[in-house]
Scaffold this motif. Structure first.
Motif, PDB file in Angstrom:
ATOM      1  N   LEU A 451       0.847  -1.193   0.000  1.00 15.57           N
ATOM      2  CA  LEU A 451       0.000   0.000   0.000  1.00 15.57           C
ATOM      3  C   LEU A 451       0.883   1.244   0.000  1.00 15.57           C
ATOM      4  O   LEU A 451       1.245   1.764   1.066  1.00 15.57           O
ATOM      5  CB  LEU A 451      -0.925  -0.001   1.220  1.00 15.57           C
ATOM      6  N   PRO A 452       1.241   1.756  -1.185  1.00 14.03           N
ATOM      7  CA  PRO A 452       2.052   2.977  -1.254  1.00 14.03           C
ATOM      8  C   PRO A 452       1.342   4.145  -0.570  1.00 14.03           C
ATOM      9  O   PRO A 452       0.106   4.181  -0.483  1.00 14.03           O
ATOM     10  CB  PRO A 452       2.174   3.223  -2.770  1.00 14.03           C
ATOM     11  N   ALA A 453       2.108   5.114  -0.106  1.00 13.52           N
ATOM     12  CA  ALA A 453       1.545   6.234   0.655  1.00 13.52           C
ATOM     13  C   ALA A 453       0.459   6.970  -0.120  1.00 13.52           C
ATOM     14  O   ALA A 453      -0.602   7.288   0.432  1.00 13.52           O
ATOM     15  CB  ALA A 453       2.660   7.201   1.045  1.00 13.52           C
ATOM     16  N   ALA A 454       0.716   7.238  -1.401  1.00  8.69           N
ATOM     17  CA  ALA A 454      -0.275   7.973  -2.196  1.00  8.69           C
ATOM     18  C   ALA A 454      -1.589   7.207  -2.283  1.00  8.69           C
ATOM     19  O   ALA A 454      -2.672   7.795  -2.172  1.00  8.69           O
ATOM     20  CB  ALA A 454       0.276   8.239  -3.598  1.00  8.69           C
ATOM     21  N   ASP A 455      -1.500   5.888  -2.469  1.00  7.67           N
ATOM     22  CA  ASP A 455      -2.704   5.059  -2.537  1.00  7.67           C
ATOM     23  C   ASP A 455      -3.433   5.044  -1.200  1.00  7.67           C
ATOM     24  O   ASP A 455      -4.666   5.133  -1.147  1.00  7.67           O
ATOM     25  CB  ASP A 455      -2.347   3.627  -2.940  1.00  7.67           C
ATOM     26  N   TYR A 456      -2.684   4.925  -0.118  1.00  6.17           N
ATOM     27  CA  TYR A 456      -3.303   4.834   1.203  1.00  6.17           C
ATOM     28  C   TYR A 456      -4.061   6.120   1.542  1.00  6.17           C
ATOM     29  O   TYR A 456      -5.207   6.081   2.001  1.00  6.17           O
ATOM     30  CB  TYR A 456      -2.227   4.562   2.271  1.00  6.17           C
ATOM     31  N   TRP A 457      -3.415   7.273   1.317  1.00  9.24           N
ATOM     32  CA  TRP A 457      -4.079   8.536   1.631  1.00  9.24           C
ATOM     33  C   TRP A 457      -5.295   8.762   0.738  1.00  9.24           C
ATOM     34  O   TRP A 457      -6.338   9.250   1.206  1.00  9.24           O
ATOM     35  CB  TRP A 457      -3.093   9.694   1.486  1.00  9.24           C
ATOM     36  N   ARG A 458      -5.180   8.407  -0.527  1.00 10.06           N
ATOM     37  CA  ARG A 458      -6.314   8.589  -1.452  1.00 10.06           C
ATOM     38  C   ARG A 458      -7.481   7.707  -1.044  1.00 10.06           C
ATOM     39  O   ARG A 458      -8.616   8.173  -0.910  1.00 10.06           O
ATOM     40  CB  ARG A 458      -5.872   8.264  -2.884  1.00 10.06           C
ATOM     41  N   LEU A 459      -7.212   6.428  -0.826  1.00 15.20           N
ATOM     42  CA  LEU A 459      -8.273   5.502  -0.458  1.00 15.20           C
ATOM     43  C   LEU A 459      -8.822   5.815   0.939  1.00 15.20           C
ATOM     44  O   LEU A 459     -10.026   5.680   1.191  1.00 15.20           O
ATOM     45  CB  LEU A 459      -7.751   4.066  -0.508  1.00 15.20           C
ATOM     46  N   GLY A 460      -7.941   6.228   1.837  1.00 15.30           N
ATOM     47  CA  GLY A 460      -8.389   6.583   3.172  1.00 15.30           C
ATOM     48  C   GLY A 460      -9.362   7.748   3.151  1.00 15.30           C
ATOM     49  O   GLY A 460     -10.354   7.764   3.897  1.00 15.30           O
ATOM     50  N   THR A 461      -9.091   8.733   2.279  1.00 16.85           N
ATOM     51  CA  THR A 461      -9.997   9.870   2.145  1.00 16.85           C
ATOM     52  C   THR A 461     -11.345   9.431   1.583  1.00 16.85           C
ATOM     53  O   THR A 461     -12.402   9.833   2.084  1.00 16.85           O
ATOM     54  CB  THR A 461      -9.377  10.940   1.231  1.00 16.85           C
ATOM     55  N   ILE A 462     -11.306   8.581   0.559  1.00 18.93           N
ATOM     56  CA  ILE A 462     -12.550   8.119  -0.074  1.00 18.93           C
ATOM     57  C   ILE A 462     -13.383   7.288   0.890  1.00 18.93           C
ATOM     58  O   ILE A 462     -14.576   7.551   1.101  1.00 18.93           O
ATOM     59  CB  ILE A 462     -12.233   7.307  -1.348  1.00 18.93           C
ATOM     60  N   GLY A 464     -13.007   6.989   4.159  1.00 20.97           N
ATOM     61  CA  GLY A 464     -13.332   7.742   5.362  1.00 20.97           C
ATOM     62  C   GLY A 464     -14.543   8.634   5.160  1.00 20.97           C
ATOM     63  O   GLY A 464     -15.427   8.708   6.021  1.00 20.97           O
ATOM     64  N   ALA A 465     -14.600   9.315   3.996  1.00 21.39           N
ATOM     65  CA  ALA A 465     -15.760  10.161   3.691  1.00 21.39           C
ATOM     66  C   ALA A 465     -17.019   9.313   3.538  1.00 21.39           C
ATOM     67  O   ALA A 465     -18.098   9.678   4.030  1.00 21.39           O
ATOM     68  CB  ALA A 465     -15.496  10.959   2.410  1.00 21.39           C
ATOM     69  N   LEU A 466     -16.894   8.178   2.867  1.00 18.75           N
ATOM     70  CA  LEU A 466     -18.047   7.294   2.678  1.00 18.75           C
ATOM     71  C   LEU A 466     -18.566   6.777   4.024  1.00 18.75           C
ATOM     72  O   LEU A 466     -19.787   6.775   4.273  1.00 18.75           O
ATOM     73  CB  LEU A 466     -17.653   6.118   1.783  1.00 18.75           C
ATOM     74  N   PHE A 467     -17.666   6.355   4.895  1.00 21.37           N
ATOM     75  CA  PHE A 467     -18.069   5.854   6.213  1.00 21.37           C
ATOM     76  C   PHE A 467     -18.817   6.931   6.996  1.00 21.37           C
ATOM     77  O   PHE A 467     -19.838   6.658   7.640  1.00 21.37           O
ATOM     78  CB  PHE A 467     -16.846   5.388   7.002  1.00 21.37           C
ATOM     79  N   LEU A 468     -18.307   8.163   6.960  1.00 24.33           N
ATOM     80  CA  LEU A 468     -18.938   9.250   7.709  1.00 24.33           C
ATOM     81  C   LEU A 468     -20.314   9.580   7.142  1.00 24.33           C
ATOM     82  O   LEU A 468     -21.283   9.765   7.901  1.00 24.33           O
ATOM     83  CB  LEU A 468     -18.041  10.491   7.678  1.00 24.33           C
ATOM     84  N   ILE A 469     -20.412   9.649   5.828  1.00 22.39           N
ATOM     85  CA  ILE A 469     -21.700   9.962   5.190  1.00 22.39           C
ATOM     86  C   ILE A 469     -22.740   8.904   5.541  1.00 22.39           C
ATOM     87  O   ILE A 469     -23.884   9.218   5.881  1.00 22.39           O
ATOM     88  CB  ILE A 469     -21.527  10.085   3.661  1.00 22.39           C
ATOM     89  N   LEU A 470     -22.356   7.636   5.459  1.00 25.65           N
ATOM     90  CA  LEU A 470     -23.302   6.563   5.752  1.00 25.65           C
ATOM     91  C   LEU A 470     -23.641   6.502   7.239  1.00 25.65           C
ATOM     92  O   LEU A 470     -24.760   6.128   7.615  1.00 25.65           O
ATOM     93  CB  LEU A 470     -22.742   5.224   5.275  1.00 25.65           C
ATOM     94  N   LEU A 471     -22.690   6.865   8.092  1.00 20.29           N
ATOM     95  CA  LEU A 471     -22.984   6.932   9.529  1.00 20.29           C
ATOM     96  C   LEU A 471     -24.100   7.937   9.790  1.00 20.29           C
ATOM     97  O   LEU A 471     -25.014   7.684  10.598  1.00 20.29           O
ATOM     98  CB  LEU A 471     -21.725   7.328  10.301  1.00 20.29           C
ATOM     99  N   LEU A 472     -24.039   9.073   9.095  1.00 20.01           N
ATOM    100  CA  LEU A 472     -25.059  10.107   9.272  1.00 20.01           C
ATOM    101  C   LEU A 472     -26.356   9.764   8.542  1.00 20.01           C
ATOM    102  O   LEU A 472     -27.451  10.027   9.052  1.00 20.01           O
ATOM    103  CB  LEU A 472     -24.529  11.456   8.775  1.00 20.01           C
ATOM    104  N   ALA A 473     -26.233   9.172   7.348  1.00 21.77           N
ATOM    105  CA  ALA A 473     -27.419   8.919   6.525  1.00 21.77           C
ATOM    106  C   ALA A 473     -28.196   7.681   6.955  1.00 21.77           C
ATOM    107  O   ALA A 473     -29.421   7.626   6.816  1.00 21.77           O
ATOM    108  CB  ALA A 473     -27.007   8.778   5.052  1.00 21.77           C
ATOM    109  N   ILE A 474     -27.478   6.669   7.471  1.00 20.84           N
ATOM    110  CA  ILE A 474     -28.125   5.409   7.855  1.00 20.84           C
ATOM    111  C   ILE A 474     -28.083   5.204   9.368  1.00 20.84           C
ATOM    112  O   ILE A 474     -29.095   4.884   9.998  1.00 20.84           O
ATOM    113  CB  ILE A 474     -27.456   4.220   7.141  1.00 20.84           C
ATOM    114  N   GLY A 475     -26.911   5.392   9.950  1.00 22.39           N
ATOM    115  CA  GLY A 475     -26.763   5.149  11.381  1.00 22.39           C
ATOM    116  C   GLY A 475     -27.618   6.078  12.225  1.00 22.39           C
ATOM    117  O   GLY A 475     -28.270   5.634  13.185  1.00 22.39           O
ATOM    118  N   LEU A 476     -27.639   7.364  11.885  1.00 21.61           N
ATOM    119  CA  LEU A 476     -28.375   8.336  12.689  1.00 21.61           C
ATOM    120  C   LEU A 476     -29.878   8.055  12.726  1.00 21.61           C
ATOM    121  O   LEU A 476     -30.460   7.943  13.816  1.00 21.61           O
ATOM    122  CB  LEU A 476     -28.083   9.752  12.190  1.00 21.61           C
TER     123      LEU A 476
END
Length: 483
Positions: A451-462, A464-476
């Motif tokens: 997992l190269p650094a560029a890949d990790y940060w890119r995927l982590g952002t994607i 991470g944003a998806l997890f947060l959105i779904l936490l608010l949209a479904i979890g809440l």
């Protein structure tokens, strides 16, 4: 040189804050306590010495300076107030916390999984059954973590110590090598699935991540709310199950492997299982005992505390030989965590004791004055989640920010504190995906060479944003319905 710099920074953080006067409305002793607390958080992030030692040093310093950091003038003026005794009682208060003992007990469960090879066997069985296709292998990795998650409070032990050693053997079967162009053939995909799914399972179960259990104690300490194992699972399960099903497939689309099919992996797993042989006596005993523990944790809380249930099972493990006393006394990670969490519990409760959390809640609540309860919950959860970029430890994040977030929510009229609490604690596992240092296993997978650094940060952002959105949209909305 680096170690001394890492040791100097926490001290400087404390000293700089002490040079300023306490903010308006905050007592001097609360400000002094907070200054030391900030130094502790910096120490936990930089770790010039182990986390448990950082906490121990902090409670010793506060106890010795308790006249200026812990106790109010009114307390000191009382004829019946014995400062040495009271400061010592505060310093060791975390060590009698049932949650701390539950964490310690669960680490012993992880030791038993490793010693008996039951954890390795369970993961290999899944790989044998689902490993022919790369996508199915991704689901096998996810299921292996899921099977271990309810009983393993350390995702580092679960994913980094059990799952990673198994899947690290798989890429070579496909000619996929670390730090090489061939890493994308399959190794990169498997490593990313492993780290993302352990973040998901860490959210699904209260007992799947050590800071989860700490957060329950902090919530109870802050607002008197008890979150049971069952309540946590019911609240987190729909989002967790959805993400667990979707993560291997999303990774397959967003980070596609070069090889989609291979018949060698199930054969390799079958060979490994043959080497393990049939279930041993200790593996069977451990299976029975962890099932008993799970039943007691879920259904038996009216009769026996979760911590005592864990200690009961450990006692039976010792009697039956599943574990030996040397396994307990020699488990450095467990004892380090025990001291770490015990001291953090005392420090976090101290923030409330000196009035800092009440002040912060009042000030933070004023910033959200006029907001609707729902808006306030969303703002607090989003801020709590994104601030994890500043932390290399979910434990440090939980200790530093959870009491403050709860206090801010409590200051906003109409906020459902049970809902806010559950949203905050359910985010702890998910937020680990956003950085290569966000949770315990992250550095292991980041350092795998796949997992190269560029890949990790890119995927982590994607993700991470998806997890947060779904936490608010479904979890809440789900938590609003069931809590």
């Amino acid at each position: 040189m680096r170690r001394w710099l890492n040791m100097l920074i926490p001290v400087l953080c404390t000293v700089v804050l002490l040079l300023f006067d306490a903010p308006q409305g905050l007592s001097p002793q609360a400000w002094h306590f907070f200054a030391i607390f900030v130094g502790v958080i910096a120490g936990l992030i930089l770790e010039p010495i182990p986390g448990g030692a950082v906490g121990l040093v902090a409670i010793v310093i506060i106890s010795l300076t308790s006249r200026w950091t812990l106790f109010s003038p009114e307390q000191l003026a009382s004829d019946h107030f014995n400062v040495p005794d009271e400061s010592f009682s505060w310093a060791v208060s975390g060590f009698k916390n049932a949650t701390v003992w539950l964490i310690f007990g669960a680490f012993m469960f992880a030791t038993a999984y490793e010693k008996t090879h039951l954890g390795q066997r369970m993961a290999l069985l899944l790989v044998k059954s689902l490993g022919r296709r790369t996508l199915l292998l991704g689901y096998a990795v996810a299921l292996a973590d899921l099977v271990l998650a309810p009983f393993t409070p350390s995702n580092t032990a679960r994913s980094g110590g059990t799952v990673y050693p198994i899947i690290s053997n798989l890429p070579a079967l496909y000619g996929s090598k670390p730090n090489d162009k061939s890493s994308r053939l399959i190794g990169s995909y498997l490593m990313w699935v492993a780290i993302t799914t352990t973040c998901v399972t860490s959210t699904m179960f209260m007992s799947a991540l050590a800071p989860n259990i700490l957060s329950v104690a902090l919530v109870h300490d802050a607002i008197g709310l008890h979150i049971s194992w069952g309540t946590w699972f019911i609240a987190a399960a729909p989002l967790g199950i959805l993400l667990l099903v979707a993560t291997p497939l999303l990774s397959y689309w967003l980070y596609p492997p070069g090889i989609k099919h291979n018949d060698e992996v199930p054969k390799w797993a079958a060979d490994q299982l043959k080497e393990l042989g049939s279930l041993s006596r200790n593996e069977i005993l451990l299976l029975v005992l962890v099932c008993i523990a799970l039943v007691l944790w879920i259904f038996g809380t009216a009769y026996v505390s979760p911590a005592m249930a864990a200690l009961l099972v450990i006692a039976v493990m010792l009697i039956t030989g599943v574990l030996e006393w040397s396994d307990i006394t020699g488990n450095k990670a467990a004892w380090n965590t025990f001291f770490w969490f015990a001291t953090l519990v005392a420090l976090a409760s101290g923030l409330s004791q000196v009035g800092f959390i009440h002040w912060l809640g009042r000030e933070g609540g004023s910033l959200l004055h006029g907001s609707s309860p729902l808006t306030a919950i969303i703002v607090i959860v989003v801020a709590f989640y994104l601030l994890h970029y500043l932390f290399a430890s979910t434990t440090a994040h939980t200790t530093a920010l959870l009491p403050a977030a709860l206090a801010i929510g409590h200051a906003v009229p109409g906020v459902d504190m049970q809902l806010l609490s559950m949203m905050l604690v359910a985010s702890l596992g998910l937020m680990g995906i956003i950085t290569p240092y966000g949770t315990g296993p992250s550095p292991i997978y980041f350092g795998s060479g796949f997992l190269p650094a560029a890949d990790y940060w890119r995927l982590g952002t994607i993700f991470g944003a998806l997890f947060l959105i779904l936490l608010l949209a479904i979890g809440l909305p789900w938590m609003e319905l069931v809590l």
